[in-house]
Each structure stands twice: as structure tokens, then as C-alpha cells.
Design an enzyme around this catalytic site. Structure first.
Site, PDB file in Angstrom:
ATOM      1  N   HIS A 138      35.403  40.683  34.804  1.00 19.09           N
ATOM      2  CA  HIS A 138      35.726  40.078  36.929  1.00 19.09           C
ATOM      3  C   HIS A 138      35.501  38.180  36.594  1.00 19.09           C
ATOM      4  O   HIS A 138      34.955  37.923  35.686  1.00 19.09           O
ATOM      5  CB  HIS A 138      34.976  40.469  37.619  1.00 19.09           C
ATOM      6  CG  HIS A 138      34.446  40.585  38.837  1.00 19.09           C
ATOM      7  ND1 HIS A 138      33.614  40.033  39.250  1.00 19.09           N
ATOM      8  CD2 HIS A 138      35.392  40.825  40.052  1.00 19.09           C
ATOM      9  CE1 HIS A 138      34.279  39.208  40.778  1.00 19.09           C
ATOM     10  NE2 HIS A 138      35.072  40.061  40.724  1.00 19.09           N
ATOM     11  N   HIS A 152      36.772  30.341  41.997  1.00 23.94           N
ATOM     12  CA  HIS A 152      36.473  31.096  43.253  1.00 23.94           C
ATOM     13  C   HIS A 152      36.269  31.074  44.846  1.00 23.94           C
ATOM     14  O   HIS A 152      35.551  29.856  44.899  1.00 23.94           O
ATOM     15  CB  HIS A 152      35.073  31.814  42.887  1.00 23.94           C
ATOM     16  CG  HIS A 152      34.722  32.913  43.594  1.00 23.94           C
ATOM     17  ND1 HIS A 152      33.574  33.448  43.403  1.00 23.94           N
ATOM     18  CD2 HIS A 152      35.532  34.101  44.002  1.00 23.94           C
ATOM     19  CE1 HIS A 152      33.329  34.641  43.904  1.00 23.94           C
ATOM     20  NE2 HIS A 152      34.263  35.334  43.858  1.00 23.94           N
TER      21      HIS A 152
END
Length: 594
Positions: free
Chosen positions: A125, A171
Site C-alpha cells: 500500500h 500521497h
């Protein structure tokens, strides 16, 4: 061996003699049984391998190879093994608890010809993050490291750069520093099949305009070329097998039209959730048992009417940008991700004519298994389910992977930089099947009964197999650690924790007594673990150093798939908190199934 001194005060020192490791009494008895006049011949070693170690296919040539591997030791005897040399063989890498041993070439043992949905897949992830979720650097280095460890699913979050003319990986809406997409793609190509020949899946979270999607299509096509898997149809009717996809790279994301149709309801405010992730790591043993109680306070309506967004769902502005997305980009997608409108029942609808990937956050899955556990298992028999960490895991911690695995989820996505007990289980699961990154799901998760019934993890089942574990002793800490690492006043007081992580009925943790002031502790303690679902069980082993005044010190850990344990007396290597193998630290243990 030498003596060690520990300063108690300014004018007083304590000295402890560091003795040689000595074989436990049971090992001496076994040696006497399989030797003559203090020497174990090749034939006697072969018989020991067959009768005690349970290696029913061992040949005399393999026994000779064991002898040959010990010739470099100065205590080698030309006629066979002395007790001391036999003891060193038992502690050697060649006597691994899993097959094959660490120095052998990777050997895949599972059937790899079934559809991808029949396998647990080693999944990362936010694979590009080097640290926490808010401010760490994005880089291709964590991606390379993950691939080198055998991770088969890499996640990339794609955003426009500041000038809107190139694609960055970062991110989104955080302070993480970006890395260029092309750099990540080139590193993936170079390192994809270093640890395993089986397919690498790239899950893409797409925040791009149509022109940048076209640029991604060009980059991906030029970088991967014929290695890229393109099914050539709108949607697969069944997933291909890992065997048929060897050395192929697969793109998995939502087709552009799915973005346009997906719900625009925002994710719940993550600030409303309690951030207790690090403490969860410390109380791991209770997580499987207690997760049902923890969820009773949640609103059951949360699973209806699309209350939770997928990571790949974005706001309305993003949806509009996807409307006329480049055809080339759409054709890149080998595994389509899609979430139907509505609540959990619609999400888990299994279309008999096509397969897809569904993504759920960890807490959504935890709630869904309470009321829709059977539907999840039915869905995962043909389709792929990806589970990913909740937004409040800012420190890159992880969750209990077994909740996903026991319900058939193939892609339990982990922060590979989030070291701790959860990640140890992930590493343990994927030590199976030669470490190739794909583990065949047990038949219980694939079977459908005469009345359409499937496996129920919450159901009390009869004991199927009992595992007996004996912890003899440990050694190697004095070689890998400074002599004052654990205690500045004396040698360490080690104890071992042994347990099972699996379905709730099987999960338990036990521990030995602490051995005081000894770098080479001998416990000689046995534990018995009745297993109702041994196919999903992982053996957890931890060593700690007892400290009466402070928190106990960490001395090593490992996690092993019960289904692939080699019976007999085995040398069990231990790993540090990050999952890196110690050079010397091992336990001598015995495994039996009754």
C-alpha cells in the site's frame, strides 16, 4: 569461552562466564539412539532423517550431502558425526523449519494454474512512501525494496506535477515530496522479477487529466513493452493464472467511465476516529478475538448507500476530467477495478459474466464480515478483493491481515515500511510457496456446498490437527548484540512466546519461563495447539528479555505458515523488528502433528 564483565557501581564489577552451547538432554538421547561408539554414520543419519525428522523422501545421498556441508568445521570426523557435530547440524541453515532451506533455490510447491482469484497475493500500500503517510519522501527505493522481498502488488498514486505537464507519484493532499512516475516505472521494470517470476500487479490511483492519462499510456507502453499484459477485451470473464502470467506486468485501476459513474459522497471525517494504531501493535494477541466487540459501536447503516469511498473514488471535479479519457489509457488496464452503486450488497454482487477488483478500507471490511461474511467469501471465489489501511494510520502502521485472509481477500494491502507485529504475519504468510509472492488459498475458501453454503470463520469447528511445539534453546545473541544491549548489569533473562494466529478459535499465545543471566538459554518446554483450521494458521514466535523495572526488551521474532512446517527438530532463524534476519540468532525447536 570468554568472560563478560558488568559494572554494578563505580568500584564493583560482576563477571559471568560465557559457556559453549551444549546439546539438551533429549538431543543427547536421540544421538545415542542413532549412533554407535559416539559416531553417527551416513546410514544412521539417513535413518534419523526418516524417522525423527519426518523426511520420508530423504535419500542416502542427501544424508551424505549433510555430512559434506559440515566438513569445513574443525570438529569434523571422517567416519561420521560426533555429538558436537550432530548438534551443529541441527542448528545449521540446512535444517530449516520450512522447505526449501534458505540457501536452496526458490521452489514453488503450490498449483499455479488456477485463476488469480484463488491466491493470496503479497500486496503493498502506498508503495512509494519511505516513512509516514504525511511528510515522508516519495521514492522508487521503497518500491525496489518491496520487489526484492517478493511483494507482487505495487500501488502508485498519480498526480499532475505543479506545471500540469508531467505525472508525479505522491500521497495527495499531504506534505510528502513527489517522485516522477517514469522513474518508478523504470525501477519496476528492472526489479520486478528479481525475487519471483510470477506477475507484478500495479494498482493505480488516478488523479489525472485526459492528456496526462494519454502520457501515462505512452510511458507505460514504452517502458514495459511486451511484458505488459493487455487482455484486449472490455472485461475478463475469468482471471488468468499466475503460471500463464509469468514475467508479466498487469495494470489494475478503474476504467475512465467508472470514475464518471462512481459516487461523489465524501469519505467520513478521519479525525473522528481514534488513532490507536501503535497501541494495537502492542496488544496484537487480542485483536482477532476482540475485533467483533470493537465494531458493535459502529452504525450498521454505514454499509448501505455507499457511505464509504474507495481510495480510487474522487470528488466531482476529478470525475469530469475523466469523461473523454484517452482510449490508449483504458486499453492498458488488465484488471478492472469497479464498485457498483449502493451499499455492501451491491458492491459484493458477483457478475457471472465478468470478474473485477473491489477495494475496501480495513474498517469497512471489519464491519462487513459481521453481517455479510458469507457473501464476501463467495465474491472472492471469482473476483479480487483488495483491503487497505484506514486513513488515520498516519504512522504507516498496519492492521490484522487475518480478517481479510479468512474471508478470501487476495490483496491485503500493507504499508511495507510500517514495521511491527502485523507486518510479521504478512511476512510469515508469504514465506510459504517458496516465497514467490503467491500463496494458493485453502480449499475451504473455494468450496461451495450442495446448498450454496461456504466457509464460516466464526463457526466453531472440530479440531482438525494438533501441533506440538517444543522450545529447546536459543543461541547467537552474544554474536549479534553488544554484551550490555539487554542489561547493563548482567547477561539477559530471555523467555520465548509461542502462539498461533489464525481463525478466532485457534488464536492463542503462550510463553516459557525466563532463564536468568544466560546468553544461551535452555527452556525445554513444550506447548500444544489444537487447530480447527490449520490451513489458515501461522505459528508466531517471539523472544523477549525480561526486565523487572521497565518494558521487556525485544530479542527476535519469526512467523511460519503451519501448513508448510517441516516436522522434527529444526533450527529456527529469528528476525529483528523490521523483519530483517539476524546473522546468528536461532532457536532449536521441535514440531510434531498429532
Amino acid at each position: 569461552m570468554s568472560k563478560q564483565s558488568y559494572r554494578v557501581c563505580f568500584c564493583f564489577k560482576r563477571r559471568f562466564k560465557l559457556t559453549e552451547a551444549e546439546a539438551p538432554e533429549e538431543i543427547k538421547t536421540l544421538f545415542d539412539r542413532y549412533s554407535e561408539n559416539g559416531i553417527m554414520s551416513v546410514d544412521q543419519l539417513h535413518r534419523f532423517m526418516l524417522e525423527v525428522q519426518g523426511e520420508d523422501k530423504a535419500t542416502k545421498e542427501e544424508a551424505e550431502a549433510v555430512m559434506e556441508s559440515l566438513k569445513h568445521l574443525h570438529i569434523f570426523h571422517r567416519r561420521g558425526l560426533s555429538l558436537q557435530l550432530f548438534f551443529r547440524y541441527l542448528f545449521a541453515d540446512i535444517n530449516s523449519p520450512l522447505s526449501p532451506s534458505p540457501k536452496m533455490v526458490m521452489q514453488v510447491q503450490h498449483d499455479m494454474s488456477a485463476p488469480l482469484s484463488h491466491y493470496f497475493i503479497y500486496t503493498g500500500h502506498n508503495s512509494y512512501l519511505s516513512g509516514n503517510q504525511l511528510s515522508s519522501a516519495c521514492s522508487d527505493v521503497p518500491i525496489i525494496e518491496a520487489l526484492q522481498r517478493g511483494v507482487r502488488v505495487i500501488e502508485l498514486d498519480m498526480w499532475p506535477n505543479s506545471s500540469k505537464d508531467d505525472v508525479h507519484i505522491l500521497h495527495g493532499r499531504t506534505l510528502t515530496t513527489p517522485v516522477e512516475l517514469i522513474k518508478c516505472l523504470r525501477s519496476i521494470k528492472e526489479h520486478a522479477f528479481v525475487a519471483s517470476e510470477y506477475p507484478v500487479i500495479l494498482t493505480l490511483e488516478d488523479h489525472l487529466t485526459p492528456d496526462l492519462q494519454a502520457k501515462v499510456a505512452e510511458m507505460v507502453t514504452k517502458t514495459f513493452g511486451d511484458v505488459l499484459f493487455s487482455p484486449g477485451s472490455e472485461c475478463l470473464e475469468e482471471f488468468p493464472s499466475p503460471e500463464s502470467l509469468k514475467r508479466r506486468i498487469i495494470i489494475s485501476t478503474k476504467p475512465p467511465k467508472e470514475y464518471l459513474e462512481s459516487t461523489s459522497i465524501k469519505e467520513k471525517d478521519p479525525g473522528s476516529q481514534n488513532v490507536k494504531d501503535s497501541s494495537e501493535e502492542e496488544t496484537w494477541g487480542k485483536e482477532v478475538h476482540d475485533f467483533k466487540d470493537k465494531l458493535e459501536a459502529f452504525d450498521k447503516n454505514d454499509l448501505e448507500e455507499g457511505e464509504h469511498q474507495d481510495e480510487e473514488d474522487h470528488d466531482e471535479g476529478d470525475h469530469k476530467l475523466q469523461h473523454n479519457a484517452a482510449t490508449e489509457y483504458k486499453h492498458l488496464i488488465g484488471i478492472q477495478a469497479a464498485k457498483r452503486k449502493g451499499g455492501i450488497k451491491q458492491w459484493l454482487y458477483a457478475d457471472p459474466g465478468k470478474v473485477r477488483r473491489l477495494s475496501l478500507r480495513e474498517e469497512v471490511l471489519e464491519k462487513a464480515v459481521l453481517s455479510h461474511g458469507m457473501e464476501i467469501i463467495r465474491f472472492t471465489q471469482r473476483n479480487l478483493l483488495r483491503v487497505y489501511p484506514k486513513a488515520t494510520r498516519f504512522d504507516s502502521s498496519n492492521y490484522n491481515p487475518l480478517i481479510g485472509w479468512m474471508h478470501g481477500a487476495q490483496m491485503v494491502a500493507f504499508n511495507m515500511q510500517g514495521h511491527g507485529k502485523s507486518l510479521w504475519l504478512m511476512q510469515g504468510m508469504f514465506r510459504a510457496n517458496g516465497g514467490c509472492g503467491y500463496v494458493k488459498k485453502p480449499d475451504i475458501l473455494l468450496h461451495v456446498g450442495a446448498h450454496n453454503e461456504v466457509f464460516d470463520p466464526k463457526k466453531n469447528l472440530p479440531v482438525k490437527k494438533t501441533l506440538k511445539v517444543k522450545v529447546y534453546m536459543g543461541e547467537g545473541w552474544y554474536l549479534d548484540f553488544p554484551h550490555t544491549h539487554f542489561d547493563i548489569y548482567s547477561p539477559p533473562d530471555f523467555y520465548t512466546r509461542v502462539g498461533i494466529a489464525g481463525v478466532p478459535a485457534d488464536s492463542v499465545m503462550k510463553k516459557t519461563k525466563a532463564i536468568e543471566d544466560n546468553w544461551i538459554p535452555t527452556w525445554d518446554e513444550e506447548f500444544v495447539f489444537p487447530l480447527t483450521v490449520p490451513e489458515l494458521a501461522l505459528l508466531r514466535i517471539e523472544v523477549h528479555e525480561y526486565d523487572i523495572s521497565e518494558k521487556d526488551d525485544f530479542g527476535g521474532q519469526t512467523c511460519l505458515p503451519v501448513s508448510e512446517l517441516r516436522t522434527g527438530i529444526r533450527a529456527v532463524p529469528l528476525y529483528n523488528w523490521k523483519g530483517e534476519k539476524y546473522k546468528s540468532v536461532k532457536l532449536l525447536m521441535r514440531f510434531e502433528f498429532v
